[in-house]
Design a protein around this motif. Structure first.
Motif, PDB file in Angstrom:
ATOM      1  N   GLN A   1     -63.102 -85.135  93.304  1.00 36.34           N
ATOM      2  CA  GLN A   1     -63.111 -85.760  94.636  1.00 36.34           C
ATOM      3  C   GLN A   1     -62.564 -87.173  94.566  1.00 36.34           C
ATOM      4  N   ARG A   2     -62.965 -87.918  93.543  1.00 38.23           N
ATOM      5  CA  ARG A   2     -62.508 -89.306  93.421  1.00 38.23           C
ATOM      6  C   ARG A   2     -61.019 -89.375  93.088  1.00 38.23           C
ATOM      7  N   LEU A   3     -60.526 -88.441  92.306  1.00 44.51           N
ATOM      8  CA  LEU A   3     -59.114 -88.417  91.950  1.00 44.51           C
ATOM      9  C   LEU A   3     -58.244 -88.354  93.204  1.00 44.51           C
ATOM     10  N   ALA A   4     -58.642 -87.555  94.173  1.00 39.84           N
ATOM     11  CA  ALA A   4     -57.877 -87.421  95.412  1.00 39.84           C
ATOM     12  C   ALA A   4     -57.868 -88.703  96.240  1.00 39.84           C
ATOM     13  N   LEU A   5     -58.868 -89.558  96.053  1.00 37.14           N
ATOM     14  CA  LEU A   5     -58.999 -90.775  96.860  1.00 37.14           C
ATOM     15  C   LEU A   5     -58.563 -92.044  96.139  1.00 37.14           C
ATOM     16  N   GLU A   6     -58.565 -92.022  94.822  1.00 39.63           N
ATOM     17  CA  GLU A   6     -58.329 -93.237  94.045  1.00 39.63           C
ATOM     18  C   GLU A   6     -56.882 -93.708  94.147  1.00 39.63           C
ATOM     19  N   THR A   7     -56.703 -94.997  94.413  1.00 44.19           N
ATOM     20  CA  THR A   7     -55.367 -95.581  94.545  1.00 44.19           C
ATOM     21  C   THR A   7     -54.932 -96.366  93.314  1.00 44.19           C
TER      22      THR A   7
ATOM     23  N   LEU B   1     -57.120 -96.065  87.042  1.00 44.48           N
ATOM     24  CA  LEU B   1     -58.345 -95.307  87.287  1.00 44.48           C
ATOM     25  C   LEU B   1     -58.033 -93.819  87.449  1.00 44.48           C
ATOM     26  N   GLN B   2     -56.894 -93.505  88.039  1.00 46.65           N
ATOM     27  CA  GLN B   2     -56.479 -92.098  88.109  1.00 46.65           C
ATOM     28  C   GLN B   2     -56.333 -91.538  86.690  1.00 46.65           C
ATOM     29  N   LYS B   3     -55.712 -92.329  85.829  1.00 45.77           N
ATOM     30  CA  LYS B   3     -55.537 -91.897  84.435  1.00 45.77           C
ATOM     31  C   LYS B   3     -56.893 -91.688  83.762  1.00 45.77           C
ATOM     32  N   ARG B   4     -57.824 -92.599  83.992  1.00 44.85           N
ATOM     33  CA  ARG B   4     -59.149 -92.474  83.379  1.00 44.85           C
ATOM     34  C   ARG B   4     -59.888 -91.243  83.903  1.00 44.85           C
ATOM     35  N   ILE B   5     -59.740 -90.960  85.192  1.00 44.88           N
ATOM     36  CA  ILE B   5     -60.363 -89.756  85.770  1.00 44.88           C
ATOM     37  C   ILE B   5     -59.764 -88.512  85.124  1.00 44.88           C
ATOM     38  N   LEU B   6     -58.441 -88.486  85.007  1.00 46.83           N
ATOM     39  CA  LEU B   6     -57.785 -87.328  84.388  1.00 46.83           C
ATOM     40  C   LEU B   6     -58.232 -87.145  82.942  1.00 46.83           C
ATOM     41  N   THR B   7     -58.380 -88.245  82.228  1.00 51.05           N
ATOM     42  CA  THR B   7     -58.875 -88.177  80.848  1.00 51.05           C
ATOM     43  C   THR B   7     -60.302 -87.636  80.826  1.00 51.05           C
ATOM     44  N   GLY B   8     -61.130 -88.111  81.744  1.00 51.85           N
ATOM     45  CA  GLY B   8     -62.502 -87.626  81.835  1.00 51.85           C
ATOM     46  C   GLY B   8     -62.572 -86.143  82.150  1.00 51.85           C
ATOM     47  N   LEU B   9     -61.651 -85.675  82.979  1.00 49.56           N
ATOM     48  CA  LEU B   9     -61.641 -84.254  83.341  1.00 49.56           C
ATOM     49  C   LEU B   9     -61.241 -83.371  82.161  1.00 49.56           C
TER      50      LEU B   9
END
Length: 187
Positions: A149-155, A159-167
């Motif tokens: 959910q946060r990936l779709a909203l994060e600008t 932070l997008q990279k960190r979310i993708l790494t976390g996923l």
């Protein structure tokens, strides 16, 4: 601690690097917390130190000691700091790191779990970054959904990279479709 923080109304005594060493030593000597009979006294001293300590480097070590030495009963103190938008970002971040450490150790992250969705949308980038890190560290069933959910909203690109790494550390079939349709923010 009595000699360094003699009373709640007084400032700390001694050089900053000595106070840092003191807090680091306490964390090192008691890596799994303190005994139940010492818990209340230690928590009181930690609260007093936070009230009077003004040096951010020392405060960071106090938060580290809190994450190591305290238990679930200290979470409300940290929560009030994390949710205080007027508090220094460094204090909010360090408090969130301490909450994560406590939640990992006591394996009852209910308090933190309830906060993370709000913190993922915080106005401060540093708080969002730490919320992503905390969510990635905690073994929670809803972590993947919250990160997606946060990936779709994060600008923020980092932070997008960190979310993708976390996923990638939480592989599941539900991740595939959102990743295939993901559009990153422009750098």
């Amino acid at each position: 601690l009595d000699g360094v923080y003699p009373a709640a109304s007084e400032g700390p005594v001694g050089a900053e690097n000595v106070r840092i060493a003191l807090w680091a030593s306490l964390s090192f000597l008691a890596p799994n917390g303190v005994s139940a009979e010492d818990q209340a006294a230690v928590e009181l001293r930690l609260r007093q130190a936070l009230e009077v300590e003004s040096e951010q480097d020392v405060r960071g070590h106090i938060y580290s000691a809190i994450g190591t030495l305290t238990g679930e009963s200290f979470l409300p103190v940290l929560e009030s700091i994390v949710l205080n938008a007027g508090a220094a970002t460094a204090d909010r971040t360090e408090a969130l790191i301490a909450m994560t450490a406590i939640s990992q150790r006591v394996q009852k992250p209910a308090s933190l779990s309830a906060l993370l969705p709000t913190l993922l949308a915080d106005a401060q980038v540093q708080i969002r970054r730490q919320a992503i890190e905390s969510l990635s560290l905690l073994a929670q069933p809803e972590a993947t959904t919250l990160l997606m959910q946060r990936l779709a909203l994060e600008t923020e690109v980092f932070l997008q990279k960190r979310i993708l790494t976390g996923l990638t550390s939480k592989p599941s079939a539900e991740i595939l479709e959102p990743l295939l349709t993901f559009r990153p923010a422009e750098a």
